[in-house]
Design a protein around this motif. Structure first.
Motif, PDB file in Angstrom:
ATOM      1  N   GLU A 277     -46.901 -57.270 -28.076  1.00  0.00           N
ATOM      2  CA  GLU A 277     -45.884 -56.284 -27.697  1.00  0.00           C
ATOM      3  C   GLU A 277     -44.875 -56.124 -28.828  1.00  0.00           C
ATOM      4  O   GLU A 277     -44.432 -57.114 -29.428  1.00  0.00           O
ATOM      5  CB  GLU A 277     -45.157 -56.709 -26.420  1.00  0.00           C
ATOM      6  CG  GLU A 277     -46.053 -56.794 -25.200  1.00  0.00           C
ATOM      7  CD  GLU A 277     -45.273 -57.102 -23.927  1.00  0.00           C
ATOM      8  OE1 GLU A 277     -44.092 -57.520 -24.032  1.00  0.00           O
ATOM      9  OE2 GLU A 277     -45.838 -56.924 -22.835  1.00  0.00           O
TER      10      GLU A 277
ATOM     11  N   TYR B 118     -41.489 -53.376 -30.480  1.00  0.00           N
ATOM     12  CA  TYR B 118     -40.399 -52.451 -30.158  1.00  0.00           C
ATOM     13  C   TYR B 118     -40.293 -51.446 -31.295  1.00  0.00           C
ATOM     14  O   TYR B 118     -40.374 -51.808 -32.482  1.00  0.00           O
ATOM     15  CB  TYR B 118     -39.069 -53.194 -30.001  1.00  0.00           C
ATOM     16  CG  TYR B 118     -37.876 -52.273 -29.828  1.00  0.00           C
ATOM     17  CD1 TYR B 118     -37.476 -51.867 -28.564  1.00  0.00           C
ATOM     18  CD2 TYR B 118     -37.162 -51.798 -30.933  1.00  0.00           C
ATOM     19  CE1 TYR B 118     -36.400 -51.009 -28.397  1.00  0.00           C
ATOM     20  CE2 TYR B 118     -36.088 -50.950 -30.770  1.00  0.00           C
ATOM     21  CZ  TYR B 118     -35.712 -50.553 -29.501  1.00  0.00           C
ATOM     22  OH  TYR B 118     -34.652 -49.706 -29.350  1.00  0.00           O
TER      23      TYR B 118
ATOM     24  N   GLY C 216     -41.328 -57.198 -28.654  1.00  0.00           N
ATOM     25  CA  GLY C 216     -41.010 -56.156 -27.685  1.00  0.00           C
ATOM     26  C   GLY C 216     -41.072 -56.677 -26.268  1.00  0.00           C
ATOM     27  O   GLY C 216     -41.290 -57.862 -26.027  1.00  0.00           O
ATOM     28  N   GLY C 217     -40.842 -55.768 -25.317  1.00  0.00           N
ATOM     29  CA  GLY C 217     -40.947 -56.130 -23.912  1.00  0.00           C
ATOM     30  C   GLY C 217     -39.732 -56.787 -23.331  1.00  0.00           C
ATOM     31  O   GLY C 217     -39.761 -57.302 -22.223  1.00  0.00           O
TER      32      GLY C 217
ATOM     33  N   ASN D  15     -40.659 -49.337 -25.696  1.00  0.00           N
ATOM     34  CA  ASN D  15     -40.522 -50.769 -25.468  1.00  0.00           C
ATOM     35  C   ASN D  15     -41.199 -51.155 -24.144  1.00  0.00           C
ATOM     36  O   ASN D  15     -40.638 -50.905 -23.082  1.00  0.00           O
ATOM     37  CB  ASN D  15     -39.048 -51.167 -25.439  1.00  0.00           C
ATOM     38  CG  ASN D  15     -38.866 -52.671 -25.395  1.00  0.00           C
ATOM     39  OD1 ASN D  15     -39.715 -53.419 -25.868  1.00  0.00           O
ATOM     40  ND2 ASN D  15     -37.775 -53.128 -24.809  1.00  0.00           N
ATOM     41  N   PRO D  16     -42.423 -51.689 -24.201  1.00  0.00           N
ATOM     42  CA  PRO D  16     -43.085 -52.100 -25.433  1.00  0.00           C
ATOM     43  C   PRO D  16     -44.074 -51.075 -25.983  1.00  0.00           C
ATOM     44  O   PRO D  16     -44.701 -50.336 -25.237  1.00  0.00           O
ATOM     45  CB  PRO D  16     -43.841 -53.352 -24.988  1.00  0.00           C
ATOM     46  CG  PRO D  16     -44.227 -53.052 -23.570  1.00  0.00           C
ATOM     47  CD  PRO D  16     -43.076 -52.252 -22.998  1.00  0.00           C
TER      48      PRO D  16
ATOM     49  N   ILE E 227     -47.545 -51.428 -27.714  1.00  0.00           N
ATOM     50  CA  ILE E 227     -48.464 -52.568 -27.617  1.00  0.00           C
ATOM     51  C   ILE E 227     -49.712 -52.356 -28.456  1.00  0.00           C
ATOM     52  O   ILE E 227     -50.083 -51.233 -28.802  1.00  0.00           O
ATOM     53  CB  ILE E 227     -48.886 -52.835 -26.151  1.00  0.00           C
ATOM     54  CG1 ILE E 227     -49.774 -51.693 -25.655  1.00  0.00           C
ATOM     55  CG2 ILE E 227     -47.677 -53.045 -25.254  1.00  0.00           C
ATOM     56  CD1 ILE E 227     -50.575 -52.025 -24.416  1.00  0.00           C
TER      57      ILE E 227
ATOM     58  N   ASP F  73     -44.409 -47.822 -22.533  1.00  0.00           N
ATOM     59  CA  ASP F  73     -43.222 -47.260 -21.893  1.00  0.00           C
ATOM     60  C   ASP F  73     -42.673 -46.196 -22.831  1.00  0.00           C
ATOM     61  O   ASP F  73     -43.147 -46.046 -23.964  1.00  0.00           O
ATOM     62  CB  ASP F  73     -42.182 -48.353 -21.640  1.00  0.00           C
ATOM     63  CG  ASP F  73     -41.168 -47.966 -20.562  1.00  0.00           C
ATOM     64  OD1 ASP F  73     -41.140 -46.773 -20.167  1.00  0.00           O
ATOM     65  OD2 ASP F  73     -40.400 -48.832 -20.120  1.00  0.00           O
TER      66      ASP F  73
END
Length: 376
Positions: A99, A101, A121-122, A187-188, A190, A201
């Motif tokens: 993940e 960002y 991220g995430g 975010n995230p 992937i 997202d």
């Protein structure tokens, strides 16, 4: 104008950015039908214009159509930070291998653009920035040169993203520029086990000033506090704190937010009722603020000028009468200064409303509102 996640992903898809298969539903039955079409495990995601959906229970996995219908029944109608989920995104469940960002935004302080990319991220980017600032690569973007393939590879390489992510970063920049956005965030972002990179997202904020150049049809059907305030003609912005703030004049309200923060509390909103603080305007303002479950105390900070403080005080008293029981639940700290301030304070004292506390200084009022919010 903030977009819902499903709207942001529609934009991404038009610009060639991979996103999971899915569609939006407004009823549990529609969610079941979409899950049946996808013929795979799905995720039911509340469509609200605020963060924290997962923590609030607004994102639920579903193994099949029946589970998707049940999950949608729980999520549709959910209140998440004052935002009601009127619809859900039913999306094929995707298991990330890693993940990341990624974001491009207008940097108003520097008068340009900024890229922010991270291999972590995430999670809330604010939390990551506070814990490990070096984990986020920040790169100013020349508005003329923009982000080409070389710049995208540089960003991906510096942040530790795979080479495949560079193409997606370049396309995200294209979304920002071609759609007249001020923020494009994933975010995230992937990578999957088969080395595909996709946006799991999406958050996009469009520049309202550029609406004349587009055929945007992004109606906001959610009954948010901001939408309710706009319908009442109020200047309201929802924030993340616990102290509701009302003032007359944008400069005074901004100063009040700073003083509340200096007192150790976070403001819950910006609300400017303007120069004519009539009883109805005050009632509308208090109604909006008290409808926010995050608000634990309210600070009314008014400097009497064109509208004298006695008129403001009468407005507060009448507003609390109009609100009835809704005006009794949380403490309301009032600071009046300026034209006819003494008369206004006397009016409030004579009213003896149990929710009202008066303080003569802005600093003192903010400190009391902060203490009351902390003790709620």
């Amino acid at each position: 104008m903030d977009l819902y996640e499903y709207q942001a992903k529609e934009l991404f898809g038009r610009h060639g950015i991979p996103v999971p298969a899915g569609r939006v539903a407004t009823t549990p039955a529609e969610a079941r039908a979409i899950a049946t079409e996808l013929d795979a495990p799905v995720v039911i995601k509340a469509q609200v214009k605020t963060g924290g959906r997962g923590k609030a229970g607004g994102i639920k996995p579903a193994a099949g159509p029946a589970a998707a219908e049940t999950a949608a029944e729980h999520v549709i109608g959910m209140d998440i930070k004052g935002h009601i989920a009127r619809r859900v995104l039913v999306e094929a469940a995707t298991v990330p291998f890693e993940e990341y960002y990624a974001a491009f935004l207008v940097d108003r302080a520097e008068g340009g653009f900024l890229a922010m990319v991270s291999a972590q991220g995430g999670m809330e980017i604010e939390e990551l920035a506070a814990r490990d600032p070096d984990a986020i690569v920040k790169l100013p973007i020349d508005p003329v040169a923009g982000v080409d393939a070389d710049t995208a590879r540089l960003l991906a390489g510096k942040a530790g993203l795979p080479e495949q992510a560079a193409e997606v970063l370049e396309k995200l920049w294209r979304v920002l520029v071609e759609e007249d956005a001020v923020l494009v965030e994933v975010n995230p972002l992937i990578s999957t086990t088969d080395q595909r990179v996709m946006a799991l997202d999406g958050k996009v904020t469009l520049d309202d000033n550029a609406a004349y150049r587009h055929s945007w049809e992004y109606a906001d059907e959610s009954v948010t506090l901001e939408a309710q305030a706009k319908a009442k003609g109020l200047n309201y912005v929802k924030l993340d704190g616990k102290v509701g703030v009302i003032g007359n004049g944008a400069g005074l309200v901004m100063s009040t937010l700073d003083v509340v923060a200096g007192a150790g509390a976070a403001p819950a909103n910006f609300l400017d009722i303007g120069g004519g603080a009539s009883a109805q305007v005050m009632a509308d303002g208090l109604e909006i603020i008290l409808a926010d479950p995050d608000v634990k105390s309210v600070l009314v900070n008014v400097f009497g000028g064109i509208t004298a403080c006695d008129a403001v005080a009468n407005g507060i008293v009448t507003a609390l009468q109009l609100l009835g029981e809704r005006g009794h639940g949380r403490p309301i700290v009032v600071r009046l200064d300026g034209n006819n301030a003494e008369v206004g304070r006397r009016i409030l004292s004579d009213a003896r409303h149990p929710a009202v506390r008066q303080v003569s200084t802005m600093d003192g009022a903010a400190e009391l509102a902060a203490r009351l919010a902390a003790g709620a």
